[in-house]
Design a protein around this motif. Sequence first.
Motif, PDB file in Angstrom:
ATOM      1  N   CYS A 124      53.043  25.281  31.667  1.00 46.28           N
ATOM      2  CA  CYS A 124      52.819  25.761  30.304  1.00 46.28           C
ATOM      3  C   CYS A 124      51.397  26.263  30.231  1.00 46.28           C
ATOM      4  N   LYS A 125      51.245  27.507  29.889  1.00 48.04           N
ATOM      5  CA  LYS A 125      49.889  28.040  29.892  1.00 48.04           C
ATOM      6  C   LYS A 125      49.474  28.675  28.576  1.00 48.04           C
ATOM      7  N   CYS A 126      50.426  28.933  27.698  1.00 45.08           N
ATOM      8  CA  CYS A 126      50.025  29.650  26.495  1.00 45.08           C
ATOM      9  C   CYS A 126      50.813  29.170  25.292  1.00 45.08           C
ATOM     10  N   PRO A 127      50.339  29.505  24.090  1.00 47.53           N
ATOM     11  CA  PRO A 127      51.025  29.008  22.894  1.00 47.53           C
ATOM     12  C   PRO A 127      52.414  29.611  22.670  1.00 47.53           C
ATOM     13  N   TYR A 128      52.802  30.650  23.427  1.00 47.44           N
ATOM     14  CA  TYR A 128      54.143  31.220  23.266  1.00 47.44           C
ATOM     15  C   TYR A 128      55.165  30.534  24.181  1.00 47.44           C
ATOM     16  N   CYS A 129      54.711  29.654  25.052  1.00 45.09           N
ATOM     17  CA  CYS A 129      55.620  28.980  25.981  1.00 45.09           C
ATOM     18  C   CYS A 129      56.599  28.092  25.205  1.00 45.09           C
ATOM     19  N   LYS A 130      57.899  28.284  25.451  1.00 47.84           N
ATOM     20  CA  LYS A 130      58.908  27.368  24.906  1.00 47.84           C
ATOM     21  C   LYS A 130      59.296  26.426  26.029  1.00 47.84           C
ATOM     22  N   TYR A 146      59.485  28.631  29.287  1.00 45.84           N
ATOM     23  CA  TYR A 146      60.026  29.987  29.339  1.00 45.84           C
ATOM     24  C   TYR A 146      59.560  30.808  28.139  1.00 45.84           C
ATOM     25  N   HIS A 147      59.690  32.103  28.291  1.00 47.58           N
ATOM     26  CA  HIS A 147      59.316  33.020  27.215  1.00 47.58           C
ATOM     27  C   HIS A 147      60.543  33.787  26.758  1.00 47.58           C
ATOM     28  N   GLU A 148      60.647  33.983  25.471  1.00 48.83           N
ATOM     29  CA  GLU A 148      61.762  34.772  24.931  1.00 48.83           C
ATOM     30  C   GLU A 148      61.206  35.814  23.987  1.00 48.83           C
ATOM     31  N   ARG A 349      50.008  38.284  33.935  1.00 52.79           N
ATOM     32  CA  ARG A 349      48.929  37.421  33.490  1.00 52.79           C
ATOM     33  C   ARG A 349      49.527  36.494  32.446  1.00 52.79           C
ATOM     34  N   HIS A 350      49.395  35.196  32.673  1.00 51.09           N
ATOM     35  CA  HIS A 350      50.044  34.289  31.730  1.00 51.09           C
ATOM     36  C   HIS A 350      49.132  33.954  30.550  1.00 51.09           C
ATOM     37  N   SER A 351      49.166  34.814  29.561  1.00 49.86           N
ATOM     38  CA  SER A 351      48.573  34.461  28.266  1.00 49.86           C
ATOM     39  C   SER A 351      49.430  35.131  27.210  1.00 49.86           C
TER      40      SER A 351
HETATM   41 ZN   LIG Z   1      53.476  30.990  28.227  1.00 47.01          ZN
END
Ligand SMILES: [Zn+2]
Length: 414
Positions: A124-130, A146-148, A349-351
């Motif tokens: 988990c690297k960013c606030p959009y990660c579910k 994951y990202h959706e 890039r994971h952000s």
């Molecule tokens: Zn993420």
Amino acid sequence: MYKKLLRYSNKIFNLFSIIASITDGRIKPQIPTVKIVAAIIIMHFTNQGSLNNLSQEIAYKNFKADIPSVSTIARTADSMDLEEIRGVGIEIYREARKKKMLEPCHGMWVGVVDGHEQITSPYCKCPYCKSRIVTKKGGIKDIQYYHEFTAFILAGPKISFILDLEPILPGEGEISSSYRLIERVCKNYPKAFKIVIGDGLYLKETVFNLLESHHKYTIAVLKEERRQLFEEANRLSLLSEPKVYRQKKTYYRVWDHSISGCWDGYGKGVRVIVSEEATPKRVHSKDGKSFRDSLNRANWMWVTNLPCPESEYLVNLKNTVRICHSRWQIENQCFNETVNTWNADHVYRHSANAIIVFLLLLFICVNIFNIFRIRNIKDRSIKTKIYLIRLIGIGFHTAGSPLPLVPTIPPIPI
Ligand SMILES: [Zn+2]
């Protein structure tokens, strides 16, 4: 072919000038944003698939002075302005529409909206990660991130044009995200489409009412869960005769019911279109030596607030059924193709911001590439899309000076 594509993008869409409007939030930028955006566009156009591959090309060609380093590209993408990138997408659309490069779908301008899961990651690297729990082999439970997102495309007879996307945030469902997306697309592309199609999830009064407030019609797939409407449509189908016709190889039996009072929240009458389709097919027989005939059957039901046509009813009905079916374009031409062919599921890039930046720029490149392919490639020896993409990649690899000229506006000191 690579240079041809760059020339085309610049001549027709003015691409490498309009990207100069994109800015980012670096405090003391050494390299102007436009150079970084151009590098990402080159990476997507030449189908490098990752920043690592791009850096390999940079090293091979000794371009360190001309192309920003991979870490600069990644860092800048963290704070690049999304609305400005969307603005570039709007410009490309305007030009394409003005020059009649886009065609309506069976006589209507049709938008399609749908949600998609794009990226999975163990971190988990960013606030959009579910996140969700997955059970692996041997019963070990693990958290997967994951990202959706939801995407919106313009369907067309030859190509579809990707307009925008919106992330689905943790704790929310597809509809909340698509609500924001539809609002923005209606604002940014007010005249681009007249009808919006979605799957069973979009059979919601909020979606129908939102689109109605923007003077658009809605089509949504009717599933069994919507019991009242579903059963009423089935009852009516038993009582009335369908329209029967054939289009290409498919035989259709289509009912068109006007139903009111079966959808509490909406309160207005709707049309339910029921289509039973049968397509004869020749398939390999089980022994693998001969062929046998089989029949592919499919049953579809859609709910729509499209008005019932007053004249040429049958022609209209046939077209409406074809428009309803154009929903598949978002699965095939947007989600599957960008992932399988263009590596859209790669995390450059994971952000939260960078993921959207790379996808929005990829969509701009794919839109231009598709138009370039159908309108500008007259060479009959180029038959497949993959082959054309390879030619572009080879062109980049072998070209003497492969970089486009970009307006070098000095960064504004803060
Ligand atoms: Zn993420």
